[in-house]
Enzyme design. Structure first.
Site, short mmCIF file in Angstrom:
data_model
loop_
_atom_site.label_atom_id
_atom_site.label_comp_id
_atom_site.label_asym_id
_atom_site.label_seq_id
_atom_site.Cartn_x
_atom_site.Cartn_y
_atom_site.Cartn_z
CG ASP A 72 -0.28 -0.50 2.48
OD1 ASP A 72 0.94 -0.32 2.62
OD2 ASP A 72 -0.98 -1.10 3.33
CG ASP A 141 -8.90 -2.80 12.60
OD1 ASP A 141 -7.85 -3.28 12.12
OD2 ASP A 141 -9.49 -1.82 12.11
CG HIS A 143 -6.41 -3.24 9.06
ND1 HIS A 143 -6.48 -2.52 10.22
CD2 HIS A 143 -5.32 -2.78 8.39
CE1 HIS A 143 -5.48 -1.66 10.27
NE2 HIS A 143 -4.75 -1.80 9.16
CD GLU A 148 -8.88 0.66 7.55
OE1 GLU A 148 -8.68 -0.18 8.44
OE2 GLU A 148 -8.38 1.79 7.56
#
Length: 272
Positions: A72, A141, A143, A148
């Protein structure tokens, strides 16, 4: 799915680096048939990158015939910005090894046509024959990359709006000012990661314990996107003791037992 539980982050990082180097050497890559490696940024892989540099300096592995694809990049952040992922990769790995500049691929968050950039990124991966090994980290979380919670399990490289949780977590790199964290990024998709021949995810620290629990002991869930690793034919999690704090005792003992040889014979990874 394999889960290798290491005593601490340092031993985890060393094992990951040796495993990557072993895979590169085993393929005997050439300019026409390179080893294709997917890479992450963030704090999780820093230790492994340091160990890979050591292995290169010791003559144990070469990156001359390795092609890399990063997961990314922020949208709108100059490549020379200290928090851009272009800058991160140069400082943490690329400038210390013998990888040719033309073999490095990182999404261009400043491309004039971001949709086109994403499409062409996927095409580049296909053109070199797909990714042999995708290394990744994971968020608190659960990801992967910037996929996400709620991301499609079949998603491909695309523009992604970042959640407030992610921006708050990354604010520590931007003077603890959330407003300085870019709101969007280009990211490979979960489908992109799942298409790799092998996926190796680093999960370390007690702050990632809840994520590891969801990824390992609960079902596949797009709200914990890392759980998609359960469906990969060759998925590996390398974690440390701290990250296992929310796993069942039986789960921890099981994986320690079946991976005992892999953990006890680190040097063998470069001689097998």
């Amino acid at each position: 799915m394999r889960i290798l539980i290491h005593k601490d982050y340092d031993s985890l990082s060393k094992w990951v680096a040796y495993y990557i180097a072993r895979n590169i050497n085993a393929k005997k890559p050439t300019p026409d048939k390179p080893f294709v490696l997917g890479l992450p940024t963030g704090s999780s892989p820093i230790g492994a990158y340091k160990e890979l540099i050591k292995l290169y300096q010791a003559g144990k592995v070469s990156f001359r015939n390795v092609v890399t694809f990063n997961m990314d990049e922020y949208v709108g952040l100059p490549e020379g910005h200290p928090e851009s992922y272009h800058y991160f990769m140069q400082e943490r790995l690329f400038r210390h090894i013998d990888i040719p500049k033309e073999n490095i691929n990182i999404p261009n968050g400043n491309a004039p046509d971001l949709e086109k950039e994403c499409k062409e990124y996927e095409e580049k991966i296909l053109k070199v024959g797909g990714i042999d090994l995708f290394l990744g980290g994971i968020g608190v979380d659960g990801h992967l990359a910037f996929n996400e919670p709620g991301s499609s399990m079949t998603s491909r490289t695309r523009i992604k709006t970042l959640t407030l949780d992610t921006r708050v977590a990354n604010a520590r790199f931007f003077d603890n000012d959330v407003s300085k964290v870019p709101a969007t990024a280009l990211t490979v998709g979960l489908g992109t990661i799942m298409s790799a021949k092998e996926v190796l995810i680093i999960i370390n620290g007690i702050q990632k314990a809840r994520a590891l629990y969801h990824v390992v002991e609960l079902g596949v869930n797009h709200m914990w996107t890392g759980s998609m690793l359960q469906l990969h034919r060759y998925g590996i999690i390398a974690c440390d003791e701290e990250a296992t704090m929310e796993l069942k005792v039986g789960t921890v003992k099981y994986f320690k037992d079946i991976e005992r040889h892999a953990l006890e014979n680190l040097p063998d990874l470069l001689t097998e």
